[in-house]
Design a protein around this motif. Sequence first.
Motif, PDB file in Angstrom:
ATOM      1  N   UNK A 152       7.477   7.266  -2.760  1.00 18.23           N
ATOM      2  CA  UNK A 152       7.449   8.132  -3.949  1.00 18.23           C
ATOM      3  C   UNK A 152       7.569   9.596  -3.566  1.00 18.23           C
ATOM      4  N   UNK A 153       6.907   9.996  -2.501  1.00 16.31           N
ATOM      5  CA  UNK A 153       6.993  11.380  -2.038  1.00 16.31           C
ATOM      6  C   UNK A 153       8.391  11.735  -1.592  1.00 16.31           C
ATOM      7  N   UNK A 154       9.065  10.807  -0.902  1.00 11.84           N
ATOM      8  CA  UNK A 154      10.435  11.059  -0.462  1.00 11.84           C
ATOM      9  C   UNK A 154      11.375  11.180  -1.660  1.00 11.84           C
ATOM     10  N   UNK A 155      11.167  10.358  -2.659  1.00  7.89           N
ATOM     11  CA  UNK A 155      12.005  10.448  -3.867  1.00  7.89           C
ATOM     12  C   UNK A 155      11.810  11.785  -4.566  1.00  7.89           C
ATOM     13  N   UNK A 156      10.547  12.202  -4.694  1.00  6.49           N
ATOM     14  CA  UNK A 156      10.276  13.488  -5.338  1.00  6.49           C
ATOM     15  C   UNK A 156      10.853  14.637  -4.521  1.00  6.49           C
ATOM     16  N   UNK A 173      -4.560   0.991   2.113  1.00  2.00           N
ATOM     17  CA  UNK A 173      -3.886  -0.224   2.554  1.00  2.00           C
ATOM     18  C   UNK A 173      -2.419   0.094   2.864  1.00  2.00           C
ATOM     19  N   UNK A 174      -1.783  -0.668   3.748  1.00  2.00           N
ATOM     20  CA  UNK A 174      -0.396  -0.380   4.143  1.00  2.00           C
ATOM     21  C   UNK A 174       0.587  -0.357   2.969  1.00  2.00           C
ATOM     22  N   UNK A 175       0.428  -1.251   2.000  1.00  2.00           N
ATOM     23  CA  UNK A 175       1.355  -1.257   0.863  1.00  2.00           C
ATOM     24  C   UNK A 175       1.226   0.020   0.056  1.00  2.00           C
ATOM     25  N   UNK A 176       0.008   0.440  -0.189  1.00  2.00           N
ATOM     26  CA  UNK A 176      -0.224   1.646  -0.989  1.00  2.00           C
ATOM     27  C   UNK A 176       0.297   2.883  -0.271  1.00  2.00           C
ATOM     28  N   UNK A 177       0.028   2.961   1.028  1.00  2.00           N
ATOM     29  CA  UNK A 177       0.480   4.120   1.793  1.00  2.00           C
ATOM     30  C   UNK A 177       2.004   4.161   1.824  1.00  2.00           C
ATOM     31  N   UNK A 178       2.645   3.019   2.031  1.00  2.00           N
ATOM     32  CA  UNK A 178       4.110   3.006   2.072  1.00  2.00           C
ATOM     33  C   UNK A 178       4.696   3.350   0.712  1.00  2.00           C
ATOM     34  N   UNK A 179       4.067   2.890  -0.361  1.00  2.00           N
ATOM     35  CA  UNK A 179       4.537   3.249  -1.710  1.00  2.00           C
ATOM     36  C   UNK A 179       4.402   4.749  -1.947  1.00  2.00           C
TER      37      UNK A 179
END
Length: 82
Positions: A44-48, A34-40
């Motif tokens: 998270x990947x960008x933060x890591x 879903x779009x919300x999950x993918x964006x989350x």
Amino acid sequence: MFKRLFWLCVGIGLGAGLSYWLARFLRQTAERYSPERVSNDVVDGARRLGSDVRVAINEGREAMRKREAELRAELEIRQARR
């Protein structure tokens, strides 16, 4: 007659169990993409990634300082011998 009744019950049970499992699997897959999950996940990947880059830069700077100290000590030894 009992064999037929047994296999009928087995078929009904397998059909009901399989349909429940398939519906659950499809629901979880739809939620995963879903779009919300993918964006989350992207956030998270960008933060890591940012955190990993900071750690790598700090480690690189520390290694640079250590090597510079070694080279300066070696240079001082060479100059002291002259």
